[in-house]
Design a protein around this motif. Structure first.
Motif, PDB file in Angstrom:
ATOM      1  N   ILE A 111       0.853  -1.189   0.000  1.00  7.06           N
ATOM      2  CA  ILE A 111       0.000   0.000   0.000  1.00  7.06           C
ATOM      3  C   ILE A 111       0.885   1.233   0.000  1.00  7.06           C
ATOM      4  O   ILE A 111       1.716   1.409   0.888  1.00  7.06           O
ATOM      5  CB  ILE A 111      -0.931   0.026   1.223  1.00  7.06           C
ATOM      6  N   PRO A 113       0.850   5.084   0.483  1.00  4.84           N
ATOM      7  CA  PRO A 113      -0.053   6.074   1.073  1.00  4.84           C
ATOM      8  C   PRO A 113       0.006   7.426   0.375  1.00  4.84           C
ATOM      9  O   PRO A 113       1.061   7.883  -0.049  1.00  4.84           O
ATOM     10  CB  PRO A 113       0.444   6.182   2.514  1.00  4.84           C
ATOM     11  N   CYS A 114      -1.158   8.058   0.270  1.00  5.65           N
ATOM     12  CA  CYS A 114      -1.250   9.405  -0.300  1.00  5.65           C
ATOM     13  C   CYS A 114      -2.558  10.023   0.146  1.00  5.65           C
ATOM     14  O   CYS A 114      -3.635   9.587  -0.284  1.00  5.65           O
ATOM     15  CB  CYS A 114      -1.181   9.330  -1.832  1.00  5.65           C
ATOM     16  N   SER A 115      -2.496  11.016   1.037  1.00  9.75           N
ATOM     17  CA  SER A 115      -3.705  11.669   1.551  1.00  9.75           C
ATOM     18  C   SER A 115      -3.510  13.172   1.539  1.00  9.75           C
ATOM     19  O   SER A 115      -2.446  13.677   1.923  1.00  9.75           O
ATOM     20  CB  SER A 115      -4.012  11.217   2.984  1.00  9.75           C
ATOM     21  N   TRP A 129      -0.417   8.831 -10.297  1.00 12.20           N
ATOM     22  CA  TRP A 129       0.672   8.064  -9.692  1.00 12.20           C
ATOM     23  C   TRP A 129       1.669   7.669 -10.782  1.00 12.20           C
ATOM     24  O   TRP A 129       1.288   7.129 -11.823  1.00 12.20           O
ATOM     25  CB  TRP A 129       0.134   6.788  -9.046  1.00 12.20           C
ATOM     26  N   HIS A 163      -7.212   1.547  -6.352  1.00 12.72           N
ATOM     27  CA  HIS A 163      -7.305   2.566  -5.313  1.00 12.72           C
ATOM     28  C   HIS A 163      -8.414   2.186  -4.334  1.00 12.72           C
ATOM     29  O   HIS A 163      -9.033   1.128  -4.455  1.00 12.72           O
ATOM     30  CB  HIS A 163      -7.578   3.931  -5.944  1.00 12.72           C
ATOM     31  N   ASN A 172      -8.213  10.532   0.685  1.00  9.27           N
ATOM     32  CA  ASN A 172      -7.238   9.438   0.668  1.00  9.27           C
ATOM     33  C   ASN A 172      -7.118   8.883  -0.751  1.00  9.27           C
ATOM     34  O   ASN A 172      -8.028   8.236  -1.256  1.00  9.27           O
ATOM     35  CB  ASN A 172      -7.680   8.343   1.637  1.00  9.27           C
ATOM     36  N   SER A 174      -4.605   6.813  -1.720  1.00  9.83           N
ATOM     37  CA  SER A 174      -3.626   5.719  -1.659  1.00  9.83           C
ATOM     38  C   SER A 174      -3.963   4.634  -2.674  1.00  9.83           C
ATOM     39  O   SER A 174      -5.117   4.481  -3.087  1.00  9.83           O
ATOM     40  CB  SER A 174      -3.606   5.111  -0.251  1.00  9.83           C
ATOM     41  N   CYS A 190       2.812  10.700  -6.002  1.00 10.44           N
ATOM     42  CA  CYS A 190       1.357  10.888  -6.064  1.00 10.44           C
ATOM     43  C   CYS A 190       1.133  12.387  -6.236  1.00 10.44           C
ATOM     44  O   CYS A 190       1.432  13.180  -5.343  1.00 10.44           O
ATOM     45  CB  CYS A 190       0.699  10.373  -4.788  1.00 10.44           C
TER      46      CYS A 190
END
Length: 398
Positions: A111, A113-115, A129, A163, A172, A174, A190
């Motif tokens: 995973i 992460p990207c928030s 991405w 996603h 979020n 991610s 991201c």
């Protein structure tokens, strides 16, 4: 499903770290704890604690402690859950830039992460991405993405990236990469290009490699090494292992059937057009199995390949007989050398003795002749004079 571990700085949990229900429960406990703490502080500051009966004060204090303990329990449970699942909370800068390191084992899911720092709804936004700044991993634009008709995704990631649709409303973005491969290692971004200010997240994916044969997966992976018998000597059987055209540079070693490394000569290494050619020799002796392995390993790409050879018993019998013959030959040669030396010594001694005897005889004859000459000088005329064993008349000249 277990989540992978990524190593980042710890921070106060945010909404993206919880499910909706967990976050609501967590906030309720914090708010309740804060309210009672504020009330007790206010009562104490006004001296109101003296106006309250002792049981009331005790109840309020105990209730406040219980709420604080409950909040800590929830926080601890959240941390344990993430730890067991393989995830620890990450830190993102408020301007959208941040570095996160995700570490997974090869073949597991990762995973990334990207928030959004603002936690605003991202369902209608655009985010992209990419890997190493060029490979298209996942592109989302207001609901349209690679998994529902959009084209352009890199072939390496097709069918393996998705996603979390339900999390978009919390900002979020991610993604999850399933069945990670060694080629998935690298730097990911991201990007929210339309946000003001623009937010870009940096994630490094590290895949812990499992060494195996990747000959048909990665260019430059070493092919199966070739093994040849070079010679049979009294010391054992000389084996040679050759690796051709490998990249990156591999390590090569000889092993016995139990996997123990065998002593070997210094490897001969040459390089042509970035590819390596390596030759490694070792001398082996008889074992229970008489099986020996040449193992080639390329750490950078997790590639390992080997070849083996099983030697017949007769080869080692030949080494013994060859050793015996060599011993006999050596003994014969040494004996011949010693005999020649003795004979030479005896001959030299005889020559010296003969020469000494001849010299003594000559000296004796010279002395005898000298005495004869002296006696001849003293002999009267007409007498017989001895000369070289003969008698001649002696006459005196006037």
């Amino acid at each position: 499903m277990l989540f992978p571990l990524y190593h980042v700085k710890a921070h106060e949990p945010t909404e993206s770290d919880f499910t909706t229900r967990e976050m609501g429960s967590y906030k309720e406990h914090l708010n309740a704890t804060s309210t009672f703490s504020t009330l007790l502080t206010h009562l104490k500051s006004e001296g109101a604690e003296n106006k309250l009966t002792s049981p009331v004060t005790l109840v309020l204090s105990n209730l406040s402690n219980m709420l604080q303990l409950k909040a800590l329990e929830l926080l601890f449970f959240w941390f344990c859950l993430l730890t067991v699942s393989g995830i620890t909370p990450g830190h993102m800068d408020t301007n959208g830039s941040g570095d996160v390191r995700v570490v997974v084992k090869e073949g597991s899911d990762a995973i990334l992460p990207c928030s959004l720092s603002t936690k605003e709804n991202a369902e209608e936004k655009l985010f992209d991405w990419k890997k190493d700044g060029r490979k298209e991993i996942f592109f989302y634009d207001g609901g349209l993405h690679y998994n529902n008709g959009r084209i352009g995704q890199d072939q390496q990631f097709k069918g393996r990236v998705s996603h979390f649709q339900d999390e978009l409303k919390y900002g979020n973005a991610s993604i999850i990469i399933r069945n990670t491969k060694v080629t998935d290692r690298g730097d990911y971004t991201c990007d929210f290009p339309r946000l003001q200010p623009r937010q870009i997240f940096n994630i490094q994916l590290v895949v812990d490699l499992t060494f195996r044969n990747r000959l048909n997966e990665i260019t430059g992976a070493a092919a199966e090494p070739s093994i040849t018998i070079v010679d049979v000597t009294e010391f054992g059987v000389l084996l040679q292992c050759e690796v051709r055209g490998a990249f990156p540079k591999p390590t090569v070693e000889w092993q016995d059937s139990a996997g123990n490394k065998l002593p070997a000569e210094e490897p001969q290494v040459s390089e042509r057009e970035g590819h390596f050619y390596i030759t490694l020799q070792t001398t082996v002796t008889k074992t229970k199995t008489n099986q020996f392995h040449c193992v080639v390993q390329q750490d950078d790409i997790g590639h390992m390949i080997s070849n083996n050879i099983t030697l017949p018993e007769k080869l080692f019998e030949d080494t013994c007989s060859r050793g015996d013959v060599t011993g006999w030959l050596g003994g014969i040669f040494l004996g011949a050398v010693i005999l020649a030396a003795v004979q030479g010594f005896l001959v030299a001694t005889k020559i010296i003795t003969v020469r000494c005897n001849k010299g003594a005889a000559k000296q004796k004859n010279r002395k005898k002749n000298k005495r004869g000459e002296e006696s001849n000088l003293q002999a009267p005329p007409g007498s017989c004079v001895q000369e070289n064993g003969f008698c001649r008349a002696h006459s005196e000249e006037v």
